[in-house]
Enzyme design. Structure first.
Site, short mmCIF file in Angstrom:
data_model
loop_
_atom_site.label_atom_id
_atom_site.label_comp_id
_atom_site.label_asym_id
_atom_site.label_seq_id
_atom_site.Cartn_x
_atom_site.Cartn_y
_atom_site.Cartn_z
N ASP A 472 -39.32 81.55 21.52
CA ASP A 472 -40.27 82.02 22.52
C ASP A 472 -41.47 82.75 21.95
OD1 ASP A 472 -39.22 81.21 24.92
OD2 ASP A 472 -37.89 82.94 25.11
C1 GLC Z 1 -34.01 84.14 24.15
C2 GLC Z 1 -34.39 83.14 25.24
C3 GLC Z 1 -34.30 81.73 24.73
C4 GLC Z 1 -35.04 81.56 23.44
C5 GLC Z 1 -34.59 82.58 22.41
C6 GLC Z 1 -35.39 82.52 21.13
O1 GLC Z 1 -32.65 84.04 23.88
O2 GLC Z 1 -33.56 83.30 26.37
O3 GLC Z 1 -34.81 80.84 25.70
O4 GLC Z 1 -34.82 80.25 22.97
O5 GLC Z 1 -34.74 83.88 22.96
O6 GLC Z 1 -36.70 82.91 21.30
#
Ligand code: GLC
Length: 785
Positions: A472
Site C-alpha cells: 500500500d
Molecule cells: C495491510 C493491508 C494490505 C496490504 C498490506 C501491505 O495489511 O491491509 O491490503 O497489502 O498492508 O501494504
C-alpha cells in the site's frame, strides 16, 4: 516468561495470568452479531457492521488500556469489598485466575476470598445476541451474601458519530427499563434498533446513566455505585447510556448459582425467555462447540511438530474465519470506524477457508466481483452493509491514480482457487454486475481483469503501478504512466498460468494458448528488465528509475519479487538464486525483513511514497511484514526446499514464540501483521494481531506447499516439501464432498519428491488423487522418495 499454554485436549489457549503484555483477545460470533473479548473481559460488540451498527463502546488508545468491556462486579455485602471476577476493571489481586480462549468463546475463571466465579462469553449459533454466563460458587464454610452488578456501555450505532458529534448523540440516546422482565434498552429516535441488556436473575436495582454509576470523576475501577454498595436506579434521559443490573446472591457453603446476562442489538423477548433456563444455555454452548468442531474437522493434520499441529488444526483456521468475516475492519488495532472490506484482502482471505465454507466464499467472491469496473480494475474496498465500493487509501491523495494494480488479480486467484476446490465450474457462467450496472459472466470478469493488466503498462512494458500494488505504501506512480510493478508482473504470470490451466481443463485450448503466449512474453520482459544480477528489482518510478536494486542506497533488495518469482513460475534457477540472496540479506530469527536497507533519512522520499514515512525497521520500511513472509514458505515449497520451507514456517509460527511473550507482546495463538525488523530499536516486538492476510497465507503455505496437499482442476495433488528428518505426516481433508485420509511416509529422508501413491489400496499413476465426489472416505498412502 510465558503467560499461558495450549490445552492439548481441547486446543484452547489457556492464559494463566491476567496482566498479559497486551490484551490477548478472541472473537465472538459468526459474522453477524459479535465482537472482540479480551482475557480480562474487555472488548466491544457490533451487529453486522462495526462502523454503522456498533453496539457497545471501547476506548482505543485509552489509559488504562482495554476498557470498557462486558463486566460484572461482585461485592461482599458484609465487608463491602468488591472485585471483578475477570480482573478488569477493579484489578484485585485474585487468588486464582485462568482464561480459556476457544473457537467462538472465552471463559474466565477466578477465585477470590472463597468465591469461585466462571464467566463464559459466547454468541449462540444463528442468534443476534451475546450471552455472559456467570457461574458462581461459595467454596468457603460460611454462608455468603453477595451483590452482583453488571456493566455494559452502549455506543451510538454510528460509531464515528459516537466519537465526533456528542452535541447530537449526547442528546438523543435514552434508556427504557423493564424491571419485572429484567430488560434495559438504549434507544433514540434516530436509530431503528434499540440496544438491549437483559438478565435472568431477579432485579433488585439498576442503572442506565453512566455518570450515576461511575460518578462524574470516578472510574470503572472504583465506581460510585460499588462504593455505595447499592444501585441508584438511574434513568438516562441523555448522555452516556449503560446497562447495569444489581442482584442479590445468598450462597450456603458449596452452593452455586448461575446468572445469564444478555446483550443484543434489539429487544427480543423470546430469546430473553429462552436463556432464562440454564440447561438451554448449556445446550446452546454445546451446539456452538459442535459447529466449530465441524468447521475444523474439514482439515486436520498430525505432523512431528506439536505446535504446528495446534496451529493448523485449531487456531490458524479460527483466525482465518475471523478475517473472512471482518476483513481488516475491527480488532484492537483497527477501530472499525473507516475501512470496509478490502478487495485484495478479502480475495486472499478466501484462499485458506474455501475447503471449509465454499458457499460463503462464493458469496464473498460475488460481492467482490461486483466492484469491478468494465475496464477490468476493481474498487479497492467495499462496505458490506451497503455493497458500495471506493478507492480506499488512494482517496487520500487524489493526485495519484485512483486504482491499485493488484486488486483484480487477487480476485482472479481467489476465484480459480474456489473452482479447483469445489469443481463448481458453473460459477464461471454466473452473471454478476460490473460496477456500472452492466453484467457479465464470471468468465467475462476474469477476462476483463487480465485485459486491464495487459493494457496498463509502464517502463519496459511492465504492468503499471497505479496507486500501489500489494504494498500500500509503495506509491511511485504520479501519473506519467512510467511507474511499474515487477511484483504485479509476477502475479500476472501466476494468474495467466492459472487461467490457462482452467481453459485447458475445460478443453478451450485456443484461448489457453493465447494466455500462455502472453505469459511467455511477460516472463521475457521480467528476465530482460527486472533481473538485477543477484535478485529481482521491485519496481520503477515515474521517471522510469529503478526501485529495489543494488545500484541504489535505499531498498537494494525487496522480499516480494524474490518470493513471487517462484510463485509466478518465472524462472526456477533465478528464483532459487534470488531466494538464496534474500535469505542472506533479509532473513532473521523472526522472519524476513520486507526490504534492506530501510530509509533512515529525514522526511520521505517523494518518488517512493508512504514506505519511507515509517521509522527504519517498521512495517513496510524494512519491518518483518508477516503476510509477505508467508510467501517465502510457498516459494521454498515450490522450489522443493523442505528445510527452508519449514524453517520459514517456524519463524513466523506464533506458538513457537510463546517463551518470548514479553518481547512479542501480542497473542501467541494467532498471527500478527508485522514484527519490528532488525533495523528497529525494538526488533522483535510484534504488532497488529488477528485481522491480517498473514493468517490465510500461513495456512495455505503450511497445508498446500509444506505439507503439499493442494486442489487442482483434476483432483488433489500430494506434493510435500518437508524437512528431511520428518518420517512423514498425516492429513485428513475434505475435498469435493469426499474425505481423504492421507498418510505420507518418508522412509529415505528426502525433502521433496513422491515415489508412489496408493489410493484405497491401488497404486495410481502420478500424484494427483482423483476427485471422487462420492461422500465416501478414501485412504491415500504416499511414499516420498
Ligand atoms: C495491510 C493491508 C494490505 C496490504 C498490506 C501491505 O495489511 O491491509 O491490503 O497489502 O498492508 O501494504
Amino acid at each position: 516468561m510465558t503467560y499461558g499454554h495450549v490445552d492439548q485436549e481441547t486446543g484452547e489457549y489457556v492464559i494463566e495470568r491476567p496482566d498479559t503484555p497486551t490484551p490477548w483477545i478472541n472473537y465472538l460470533g459468526e459474522g453477524v452479531y459479535g465482537g472482540i473479548v479480551s482475557n480480562t473481559g474487555g472488548g466491544y460488540s457490533f451487529y453486522k457492521d462495526p462502523k454503522n451498527q456498533r453496539v457497545t463502546r471501547y476506548r482505543y488508545n485509552a489509559v488504562p488500556d482495554d476498557q470498557p468491556g462486558r463486566y460484572v462486579y461482585l461485592q461482599d455485602r458484609e465487608s463491602g469489598e468488591y472485585w471483578s471476577p475477570t480482573w478488569q476493571p477493579v484489578k484485585t489481586d485474585l487468588d486464582d485466575y485462568e482464561c480459556r480462549h476457544g473457537p467462538g468463546y472465552t471463559t474466565i475463571e477466578s477465585k477470590y476470598d472463597g468465591i469461585a466465579a466462571e464467566m463464559t462469553y459466547f454468541v449462540p449459533l444463528g442468534e443476534d445476541c451475546e450471552l455472559w454466563v456467570l457461574d458462581i460458587e461459595n467454596e468457603g464454610r460460611e454462608t455468603r451474601t453477595l451483590g452482583a452488578f453488571s456493566y455494559v456501555e452502549f455506543s451510538f450505532p454510528d460509531a464515528l458519530g459516537d466519537q465526533t458529534n456528542l452535541d447530537w448523540t449526547g442528546q438523543i440516546m435514552r434508556s427504557r427499563v423493564d424491571e419485572t422482565e429484567g430488560v434495559i434498552e438504549m434507544y433514540s429516535s434516530a436509530q431503528e434498533l434499540s440496544y438491549t441488556h437483559a438478565t435472568s436473575a431477579e432485579v433488585v436495582g439498576f442503572d442506565t446513566q453512566r455518570r450515576e454509576f461511575v460518578g462524574q470523576y470516578g472510574s470503572l475501577e472504583e465506581p460510585a455505585v460499588l462504593e455505595a454498595g447499592a444501585a441508584r436506579n438511574s434513568q438516562a434521559t441523555h448522555d452516556n447510556v449503560i446497562g447495569s443490573f444489581e442482584h442479590d446472591l445468598e450462597l450456603e457453603p458449596g452452593e452455586s448459582e448461575r446468572i445469564v446476562f444478555m446483550t443484543a442489538p434489539e429487544r427480543n423477548d423470546d430469546l430473553i425467555a429462552k436463556y432464562d433456563d440454564p440447561s438451554v444455555v448449556d445446550e446452546a454452548f454445546e451446539a456452538l462447540q459442535a459447529e466449530w468442531e465441524d468447521y475444523l474437522s474439514t482439515l486436520q493434520v498430525q505432523t512431528p511438530d506439536e505446535q504446528m499441529n495446534t496451529m493448523v488444526n485449531v487456531w490458524n483456521p479460527v483466525q482465518c474465519r475471523s478475517t473472512l468475516y471482518w476483513s481488516r475492519t475491527a480488532s484492537r488495532y483497527q477501530a472499525g470506524l473507516g475501512r470496509g472490506m478490502g478487495t485484495r484482502d478479502s480475495s486472499q482471505d478466501t484462499l485458506s477457508i474455501v475447503h471449509a465454507v465454499p458457499d460463503q466464499v462464493r458469496e464473498t467472491l460475488e460481492m467482490l466481483w461486483k466492484l469491478q469496473f468494465p475496464d477490468g480494475h476493481a474498487w479497492h474496498q467495499v462496505y458490506p452493509l451497503s455493497g458500495e465500493g471506493d478507492a480506499g487509501l488512494a482517496t487520500e491523495d487524489p493526485s495519484k491514480p485512483q486504482w491499485f494494480s493488484d486488486d483484480h488479480l487477487f480476485l482472479v486467484l481467489g476465484t480459480v482457487q474456489y473452482l479447483k476446490e469445489t469443481g463448481d465450474y458453473d460459477f464461471l457462467e454466473a452473471d454478476i454486475p460490473f460496477e456500472d450496472g452492466s453484467t457479465g459472466s464470471v468468465r467475462e470478469h476474469i477476462e476483463r481483469a487480465i485485459e486491464f493488466t495487459d493494457e496498463h503498462r509502464g517502463t519496459h512494458g511492465l504492468p503499471r503501478m497505479g496507486y500501489a500494488d500489494w504494498n500500500d505504501s509503495l506509491n511511485p506512480d504520479d501519473g506519467s504512466g512510467e511507474a511499474a510493478s515487477v511484483m504485479v508482473a509476477m502475479m500476472y504470470c501466476r494468474v495467466l498460468d492459472e487461467v490457462a490451466g482452467l481453459y485447458e481443463f475445460l478443453g478451450e485450448d485456443d484461448r489457453a494458448a493465447e494466455l500462455r503466449a502472453k505469459r511467455e512474453a511477460e516472463i521475457e520482459r521480467i528476465d530482460e528488465h527486472a533481473w538485477d544480477g543477484d535478485w529481482y528489482t521491485r519496481a520503477y518510478d515515474d521517471e522510469g528509475r529503478v526501485i529495489g536494486s543494488a545500484s541504489e542506497d535505499y531498498q537494494q533488495i525487496s522480499l516480494n519479487t524474490q518470493t513471487w518469482a517462484a510463485l509466478g513460475g518465472v524462472d526456477d534457477d533465478r528464483a532459487r538464486e534470488a531466494m538464496e540472496n534474500a535469505h542472506d540479506r533479509l532473513n532473521t530469527e523472526y522472519g524476513f525483513a520486507l526490504l534492506d536497507p530501510p530509509w533512515e533519512g529525514e522526511g520521505k522520499i517523494d518518488r517512493i511514497g508512504g514506505t519511507t514515512t515509517y521509522p527504519p525497521g517498521a512495517k513496510e520500511n524494512g519491518g518483518i511484514f508477516c503476510h509477505a513472509h508467508t510467501w517465502s514458505v510457498v516459494a521454498a515449497g515450490l522450489l522443493g526446499d523442505g528445510e527452508r520451507a519449514y524453517q520459514y514456517y517456524r519463524q513466523l509460527l506464533p506458538l513457537a514464540h510463546d517463551d518470548v511473550a514479553d518481547l512479542r507482546r501480542v497473542e501467541p495463538y494467532v498471527y500478527c501483521q508485522n514484527v519490528l525488523g532488525p533495523a528497529h530499536e525494538e526488533f522483535g516486538v510484534a504488532k497488529n494481531s488477528w485481522l491480517t492476510g498473514t493468517a490465510s497465507w500461513a495456512y495455505v503455505g503450511a497445508t498446500q506447499y509444506l505439507l503439499g496437499v493442494r486442489p487442482t482442476f483434476d483432483g488433489l495433488l500430494v506434493d510435500p516439501t518437508i524437512p528431511a528428518e520428518w518420517d512423514g505426516f498425516e492429513m485428513e481433508r475434505e475435498f469435493r464432498g469426499a474425505t481423504y485420509e492421507i498418510a505420507v511416509e518418508n522412509p529415505d529422508g528426502v525433502e521433496s519428491g513422491v515415489a508412489s501413491v496408493e489410493v484405497d489400496g491401488e497404486v495410481i499413476e502420478g500424484n494427483v488423487v482423483p476427485a471422487f465426489e462420492d461422500g465416501e472416505t478414501h485412504e491415500v498412502r504416499v511414499v516420498m522418495g
